[in-house]
Design a protein around this motif. Structure first.
Motif, PDB file in Angstrom:
ATOM      1  N   PHE A   5       0.890  -1.292   0.078  1.00 17.75           N
ATOM      2  CA  PHE A   5       0.083  -0.061  -0.055  1.00 17.75           C
ATOM      3  C   PHE A   5       0.769   1.396   0.095  1.00 17.75           C
ATOM      4  O   PHE A   5       0.408   2.113  -0.765  1.00 17.75           O
ATOM      5  CB  PHE A   5      -0.926  -0.084   1.256  1.00 17.75           C
ATOM      6  CG  PHE A   5      -1.950   1.265   1.398  1.00 17.75           C
ATOM      7  CD1 PHE A   5      -3.232   1.362   0.645  1.00 17.75           C
ATOM      8  CD2 PHE A   5      -1.306   2.244   1.900  1.00 17.75           C
ATOM      9  CE1 PHE A   5      -3.873   2.133   0.812  1.00 17.75           C
ATOM     10  CE2 PHE A   5      -2.289   3.571   2.089  1.00 17.75           C
ATOM     11  CZ  PHE A   5      -3.606   3.435   1.450  1.00 17.75           C
ATOM     12  N   VAL A   6       1.971   1.279   1.078  1.00 14.57           N
ATOM     13  CA  VAL A   6       2.942   2.492   0.971  1.00 14.57           C
ATOM     14  C   VAL A   6       3.472   2.676  -0.599  1.00 14.57           C
ATOM     15  O   VAL A   6       3.858   3.896  -0.940  1.00 14.57           O
ATOM     16  CB  VAL A   6       3.743   2.283   2.094  1.00 14.57           C
ATOM     17  CG1 VAL A   6       4.866   3.416   2.022  1.00 14.57           C
ATOM     18  CG2 VAL A   6       3.020   2.188   3.333  1.00 14.57           C
ATOM     19  N   PHE A   9       0.993   4.106  -2.941  1.00 12.79           N
ATOM     20  CA  PHE A   9       0.941   5.298  -2.443  1.00 12.79           C
ATOM     21  C   PHE A   9       1.935   6.323  -2.866  1.00 12.79           C
ATOM     22  O   PHE A   9       1.592   7.199  -3.570  1.00 12.79           O
ATOM     23  CB  PHE A   9       0.849   5.473  -0.855  1.00 12.79           C
ATOM     24  CG  PHE A   9       0.158   6.858  -0.521  1.00 12.79           C
ATOM     25  CD1 PHE A   9      -1.214   7.149  -0.369  1.00 12.79           C
ATOM     26  CD2 PHE A   9       1.022   7.945  -0.012  1.00 12.79           C
ATOM     27  CE1 PHE A   9      -1.602   8.471  -0.093  1.00 12.79           C
ATOM     28  CE2 PHE A   9       0.593   9.034   0.334  1.00 12.79           C
ATOM     29  CZ  PHE A   9      -0.711   9.373   0.300  1.00 12.79           C
ATOM     30  N   GLY A 153      -4.011   2.018  -2.850  1.00 15.05           N
ATOM     31  CA  GLY A 153      -2.697   2.971  -2.312  1.00 15.05           C
ATOM     32  C   GLY A 153      -2.614   3.986  -3.517  1.00 15.05           C
ATOM     33  O   GLY A 153      -2.412   5.204  -3.107  1.00 15.05           O
ATOM     34  N   ALA A 156      -5.457   6.474  -3.447  1.00 12.74           N
ATOM     35  CA  ALA A 156      -5.549   7.318  -2.145  1.00 12.74           C
ATOM     36  C   ALA A 156      -4.609   8.602  -2.581  1.00 12.74           C
ATOM     37  O   ALA A 156      -5.025   9.569  -2.230  1.00 12.74           O
ATOM     38  CB  ALA A 156      -5.311   6.485  -0.982  1.00 12.74           C
ATOM     39  N   SER A 157      -3.437   8.121  -2.819  1.00 13.90           N
ATOM     40  CA  SER A 157      -2.525   9.159  -3.063  1.00 13.90           C
ATOM     41  C   SER A 157      -3.206  10.260  -4.320  1.00 13.90           C
ATOM     42  O   SER A 157      -2.682  11.447  -4.205  1.00 13.90           O
ATOM     43  CB  SER A 157      -1.044   8.671  -3.489  1.00 13.90           C
ATOM     44  OG  SER A 157      -1.387   8.000  -4.817  1.00 13.90           O
TER      45      SER A 157
END
Length: 222
Positions: A5-6, A9, A153, A156-157
Motif C-alpha cells: 500500500f505504501v 501510494f 494505495g 488514495a495518493s
C-alpha cells in the motif's frame, strides 16, 4: 500488505506530481476561477486514472494488445493537446475577468481533466509496467487482494494530490493580475504544444523501433 500500500501510494504521488498536461490545465483553470475549477480538473483526471488502473489490473487480455492501443490513444491525445494549446492562446488575447468561476467553468474543467487523463498514453505504459513494480516490493505472484491493495494505495495518493495541487495553484495565482494571467495562459498554451510535439516524437520513435516483418520467400522450382 502495508508495504504494498505504501509503495503504491508513493508511486501514485510520483505519477501525479509529474508536470504534464493535467497540471497545465489545472493552472489554466485556476488562474481564471480559483480553487474549485482547479480541483475539478484534478478530480476529472481521476476518472481516467481509475479507468486505466482497472483495465491494467483486470484486463489481462487488453494488456496483451497495448501496441494496438497506444497509437490511437496517442493520436487522440495529441489532437486534444493541440486544441487546448489553440484555445489557451486565443483566450489570452480575449477580454476576461479573474472572478471566481461558476458552475459552467467547473463542468468544463471537469471534462478537460477526464479527456486529458483518458487520452494520456503514459497511463497505458504505467499500468503495463505494473508487474515489475510489484516484483520490486517482493510480490512475485500477485493475487486479486494484492491488486486491490495496490489500487487503493494509488487512488488514495491521487485523491490527496487533487486537493494539494488545487490548493497550491489557488494560493499562487489568487492575487494574480490580469497581465500575469494572460502571460500564464500563453505559457500553458506553449506547454500544451510542447507536450503534443513530444507525444508525436514518442509515437514516431516507437513506430520506428517496431521490427519489420520480412515477407516469406517463396522458392519455385524451375
Amino acid at each position: 500488505m502495508t508495504m504494498l500500500f505504501v509503495s503504491a501510494f508513493l508511486l501514485g504521488l510520483i505519477f501525479n506530481a509529474t508536470p504534464g498536461a493535467v497540471f497545465a490545465e489545472t493552472v489554466k483553470q485556476g488562474v481564471h476561477g480559483g480553487f474549485r475549477p482547479a480541483l475539478a480538473v484534478q478530480i476529472g483526471s481521476l476518472v481516467g486514472d481509475a479507468l486505466w488502473a482497472v483495465l491494467g489490473l483486470v484486463g489481462i487480455g487488453l494488456l496483451l494488445q497495448l501496441d494496438a492501443l497506444r497509437l490511437p490513444i496517442g493520436i487522440a491525445g495529441v489532437a486534444y493537446l493541440l486544441w487546448l494549446a489553440r484555445d489557451a492562446w486565443r483566450a489570452a488575447g480575449r477580454e476576461f475577468s479573474l472572478e471566481l468561476g461558476g458552475e459552467a467553468q467547473r463542468q468544463r474543467a471537469l471534462k478537460s481533466g477526464v479527456m486529458l487523463s483518458v487520452t494520456n498514453p503514459q497511463n497505458v505504459a504505467y499500468w503495463a509496467a505494473l508487474g515489475s513494480a510489484m516484483g520490486a516490493v517482493g510480490v512475485a505472484a500477485p493475487t486479486s487482494a494484492d491488486y486491490g491493495v495496490f489500487f487503493a494505495g494509488f487512488m488514495a495518493s491521487s485523491i490527496l494530490w487533487c486537493f494539494v495541487c488545487a490548493a497550491i495553484v489557488d494560493r499562487v495565482f489568487k492575487r494574480a493580475g490580469l497581465r500575469w494571467a494572460r502571460v500564464t495562459y500563453k505559457l500553458c498554451a506553449l506547454a500544451f504544444l510542447a507536450l503534443a510535439l513530444g507525444s508525436v516524437r514518442d509515437l514516431a520513435q516507437e513506430a520506428l523501433r517496431k521490427p519489420v516483418r520480412e515477407k516469406p520467400v517463396v522458392v519455385t522450382r524451375p
